[in-house]
Each structure stands twice: as structure tokens, then as C-alpha cells.
Design a protein around this motif. Structure first.
Motif, PDB file in Angstrom:
ATOM      1  N   ALA A  66       0.838  -1.206   0.000  1.00  0.00           N
ATOM      2  CA  ALA A  66       0.000   0.000   0.000  1.00  0.00           C
ATOM      3  C   ALA A  66       0.873   1.256   0.000  1.00  0.00           C
ATOM      4  O   ALA A  66       0.644   2.195  -0.774  1.00  0.00           O
ATOM      5  CB  ALA A  66      -0.928  -0.012   1.213  1.00  0.00           C
ATOM      6  N   LEU A  67       1.898   1.267   0.845  1.00  0.00           N
ATOM      7  CA  LEU A  67       2.781   2.439   0.921  1.00  0.00           C
ATOM      8  C   LEU A  67       3.471   2.694  -0.421  1.00  0.00           C
ATOM      9  O   LEU A  67       3.582   3.834  -0.882  1.00  0.00           O
ATOM     10  CB  LEU A  67       3.828   2.233   2.023  1.00  0.00           C
ATOM     11  CG  LEU A  67       4.916   3.316   2.126  1.00  0.00           C
ATOM     12  CD1 LEU A  67       4.337   4.664   2.543  1.00  0.00           C
ATOM     13  CD2 LEU A  67       6.009   2.911   3.119  1.00  0.00           C
ATOM     14  N   LYS A  68       3.932   1.602  -1.040  1.00  0.00           N
ATOM     15  CA  LYS A  68       4.663   1.753  -2.305  1.00  0.00           C
ATOM     16  C   LYS A  68       3.765   2.363  -3.376  1.00  0.00           C
ATOM     17  O   LYS A  68       4.152   3.260  -4.107  1.00  0.00           O
ATOM     18  CB  LYS A  68       5.170   0.378  -2.739  1.00  0.00           C
ATOM     19  CG  LYS A  68       6.467   0.309  -3.411  1.00  0.00           C
ATOM     20  CD  LYS A  68       7.708   0.690  -2.657  1.00  0.00           C
ATOM     21  CE  LYS A  68       7.626   1.299  -1.310  1.00  0.00           C
ATOM     22  NZ  LYS A  68       8.841   1.626  -0.647  1.00  0.00           N
ATOM     23  N   LEU A  69       2.514   1.856  -3.461  1.00  0.00           N
ATOM     24  CA  LEU A  69       1.581   2.390  -4.463  1.00  0.00           C
ATOM     25  C   LEU A  69       1.240   3.843  -4.156  1.00  0.00           C
ATOM     26  O   LEU A  69       1.154   4.686  -5.050  1.00  0.00           O
ATOM     27  CB  LEU A  69       0.299   1.541  -4.494  1.00  0.00           C
ATOM     28  CG  LEU A  69       0.472   0.157  -5.123  1.00  0.00           C
ATOM     29  CD1 LEU A  69      -0.734  -0.736  -4.814  1.00  0.00           C
ATOM     30  CD2 LEU A  69       0.647   0.272  -6.648  1.00  0.00           C
ATOM     31  N   LEU A  70       1.071   4.122  -2.869  1.00  0.00           N
ATOM     32  CA  LEU A  70       0.710   5.484  -2.458  1.00  0.00           C
ATOM     33  C   LEU A  70       1.827   6.475  -2.786  1.00  0.00           C
ATOM     34  O   LEU A  70       1.592   7.532  -3.360  1.00  0.00           O
ATOM     35  CB  LEU A  70       0.402   5.479  -0.970  1.00  0.00           C
ATOM     36  CG  LEU A  70       0.007   6.797  -0.328  1.00  0.00           C
ATOM     37  CD1 LEU A  70      -0.949   6.531   0.829  1.00  0.00           C
ATOM     38  CD2 LEU A  70       1.188   7.590   0.196  1.00  0.00           C
ATOM     39  N   GLU A  71       3.073   6.115  -2.429  1.00  0.00           N
ATOM     40  CA  GLU A  71       4.137   7.116  -2.578  1.00  0.00           C
ATOM     41  C   GLU A  71       4.548   7.319  -4.035  1.00  0.00           C
ATOM     42  O   GLU A  71       5.103   8.363  -4.364  1.00  0.00           O
ATOM     43  CB  GLU A  71       5.330   6.842  -1.661  1.00  0.00           C
ATOM     44  CG  GLU A  71       6.118   5.587  -1.866  1.00  0.00           C
ATOM     45  CD  GLU A  71       7.306   5.480  -0.863  1.00  0.00           C
ATOM     46  OE1 GLU A  71       7.707   4.349  -0.572  1.00  0.00           O
ATOM     47  OE2 GLU A  71       7.826   6.499  -0.392  1.00  0.00           O
TER      48      GLU A  71
END
Ligand SMILES: N[C@@H]1[C@@H](O)[C@H](O)[C@@H](COP(=O)(O)O)O[C@@H]1O
Length: 352
Positions: free
Chosen positions: A227-232
Motif C-alpha cells: 500500500a505504501l509503495k503504491l501510495l508514494e
């Protein structure tokens, strides 16, 4: 291939190097009769600890927990913490919140270890044991290689502690080394399939307005990291949930603009049902597993990896999405939106 994809490609080679150097790296710390491990770090560094804590307990036979730096207060420590190994993880080596948490742990008498991605890291100043993760170079802001590398480092530490304290037999240790090797051999197959699937479906995937990543508890660290990777990189709202927590309320917010990506390791029998139910509100539902599935809404890595080590494969398709989708909007996924952000906020320090 862009920068992130290159790092993803060289990951298994680097993980092999970490295994090779591990005995020497952990030689001294495992002799310290460690009774408990507490891991801290932010972002990707936290997620590596969160993902590995359970398998580390199994392999080492001792208590292992991962916690955010902000949750570290003097009260969380035992009266006698002299056999507690407190590990600060920071790939860049300079996150101040991690440093501050380590300082609290030091004052409470813990043995302090660091796992930074570079030698002579800022956080190493506080360390009794410097356990640098041999990540190699990773210049992209959104880290991928370092996530796997830190996870392997943590696993190996737990395995060596387990052997030292008699919890893990030498033959089980050797079998794990063999399984790890096999997993690293399967990784390129999984990566190539992920690259192909994302390429085929990128136009549709890139239309995502907001994303939920949902997976089993065993992969919760990977869920949050994906989730973090997609978000950032995609710079849209993305959150990650354990399957059961998603059921408890989150589904209320699903509508035709929602994209939901399910990690399916076969442990949750209700994945088919939830796709059917959520299908009332959105068509943007995707299931990621290890089978040979390959249609526009179902993707499988098609690899034979022991369940315990699937964490070295599962985040791949999400990381590939993070490396491909932003480019369709003209955004370089390897560059943070604001390179001076941490300086402005005073949240990271330059290495000394
Ligand atoms: N955007 C990055 C994250 O991707 C990273 O995981 C986190 C922790 O960094 P480090 O591991 O260097 O402490 O910091 C930043 O905010």
C-alpha cells in the motif's frame, strides 16, 4: 527497465550475498544470550520488522515484536532489559524518530543493534552491534530491494539465535537455507510474470482513483508495504488492511471508484465470496496469488515457494505497479515529490 525495476531485478543476487555474509555479521551478537527482540523503524523499515516478527519467533524461540518508533516509551520495557535486543532499522540510516526510540531503549538497558542500509549510518552511533544490511546501492526514493534485504537479514538473525540457544536444529537451519536458495531462484519467474501482467493491464490499473490492499494476517507487513509503495509513487490515496479488519467496516466505503487488490495465499476461504459481494459496487477488483492464473483481474506468480518464504515474492506485483503506473501520468516513480521534504520537516539527519 526503469530504476526501480532494475533494483527489483538485482534483488535475488543481493539476497544471496546477504546469506553468504550472514554468519560473520551475526557472529558476535548471537553469543549475547538474547531473550527478547524488539524491532523499530518507520515506513518500509517498520514493515520489514512487522512482516518478519512471527517467523522470527518461530525460528529463534524467543519473543519478537515490531513497533513504530512513536510507540516506544520507557514503560514498554521489562525491569531487567539487559538481555533484550532492540533493533533500529533505517535504510537511509538517518531517521530521527528511530534514533530517539533507540535512545529510550538504551537508557532502559537494552542491547542496541542497528540495521541500516549503509555503513557508518547516523543511527549506528548508538549501537552495540552494527548489523548493516548489505543492500548494495538503492537510490530510488521508493525502496524495494532494501525491503527484501532487510527481511532476509532479520530472518537470518533469528535463525542464528535459534541455533545458538538450541531452539533450531542444525538440520532445520540447513533446510531453511536450501529453501531460501530455491525461493531466490523462483523470484525471477515471479518478477517476469508480474512485469508482463502489469504491462498488459496498465491502462486499466492506472485509472485507479483510490486503492485498498487487503491480505491475510500472515502477510500484513507486505500488505502495508504494498500500500505504501503504491501510495508514494502513484500519489493517490491507498490503504492496506488485514482481511478480517477490512470486513469490519472498511467495505462500507467501496464504490464504483474504488480499486481493491487482494493478496490471496490460499489461507482465506472467503476471497471468492468477498469478490462476489463487492462486485455489486465496483468492477475494479483484483486477486493476486501463487497459482498460474493470468486474466485481467486475477494474477498468479506461478511459483513453488514454501509458505514461510512467500513474503519474498508476494509484494512483487505491487512494486511493479508502483514502478509502471506513475510513468503513464508523467511521474518518475523513483523520485519523491519533494526531495527536500525531510530537511524541511527535520525528520532525517545526514549521515556523519
Ligand atoms: N518515504 C520514505 C519511506 O519510503 C521510508 O521507508 C521511510 C523510512 O526511511 P528509513 O528506512 O531510511 O529510516 O522514510 C521515508 O519517509
Amino acid at each position: 527497465m526503469n530504476l526501480i525495476q532494475n533494483y527489483l531485478k538485482e534483488t535475488p543476487m543481493q539476497l544471496g550475498k546477504i546469506v553468504e555474509g550472514s554468519q560473520r555479521l551475526f557472529d558476535s551478537v548471537v553469543k549475547k544470550d538474547i531473550k527478547k527482540i524488539i524491532i523499530t523503524g518507520s515506513g518500509t523499515s517498520y514493515h520489514s520488522g512487522l512482516q518478519m516478527q512471527q517467523i522470527m519467533r518461530v525460528k529463534s524461540g524467543i519473543s519478537v515484536s515490531a513497533t513504530y518508533p512513536f510507540q516506544v516509551t520507557p514503560e514498554i520495557f521489562d525491569e531487567d532489559s539487559s538481555r533484550t535486543l532492540f533493533i533500529g532499522i533505517s535504510q537511509g540510516g538517518s531517521s530521527l524518530s528511530t534514533y530517539d526510540a533507540m535512545e529510550i531503549a538504551k537508557n532502559k538497558g537494552c542491547i542496541i543493534a542497528t540495521m541500516a542500509g549503509e555503513k557508518d549510518a547516523y543511527i549506528d552511533q548508538l549501537a552495540d552491534d552494527v548489523l548493516t544490511v548489505n543492500i548494495g546501492e538503492e537510490k530510488a526514493g521508493a525502496k524495494t530491494k532494501g525491503y527484501y534485504a532487510t527481511k532476509v537479514n532479520l530472518l537470518l538473525l533469528a535463525e542464528y539465535i535459534g541455533v545458538e540457544n538450541g531452539h533450531l536444529s542444525q538440520s532445520d537451519f540447513d533446510a531453511d537455507q536450501e529453501s531460501l536458495k530455491k525461493t531466490f531462484e523462483e523470484y525471477p519467474i515471479a518478477l517476469n510474470r508480474a512485469l508482463k501482467w502489469v504491462e498488459q493491464n496498465k491502462e486499466d490499473l492506472a485509472k485507479a482513483d483510490n486503492i485498498r490492499v487487503v491480505g491475510p494476517g500472515q502477510l500484513y507487513g507486505d500488505v502495508l508495504e504494498s500500500a505504501l509503495k503504491l501510495l508514494e509513487t502513484c500519489r493517490i490515496p491507498v490503504t492496506g488492511y488485514d482481511f478480517d479488519e477490512f470486513i469490519h467496516g472498511i467495505y462500507n466505503a467501496i464504490d464504483e471508484k474504488s480499486t481493491v487488490l487482494f493478496m490471496d495465499d490460499g489461507s482465506e476461504p472467503r476471497v471468492g465470496k468477498i469478490v462476489e459481494v463487492l462486485g455489486q459496487w465496483t468492477d475494479r477488483l483484483y486477486v493476486i496469488g501463487v497459482s498460474d492464473a493470468e486474466d485481467s483481474h486475477k494474477f498468479g506468480y506461478d511459483v513453488q515457494v514454501p509458505k514461510d518464504f512467500q513474503t519474498f515474492v508476494f509484494p512483487l506485483v505491487f512494486q511493479v505497479m508502483a514502478s509502471v503506473l506513475p510513468e503513464l501520468k508523467g511521474v518518475d516513480p523513483s523520485q519523491p515529490k519533494d526531495p527536500n521534504f525531510h530537511q524541511e520537516l527535520g525528520s532525517k539527519k545526514y549521515n556523519y
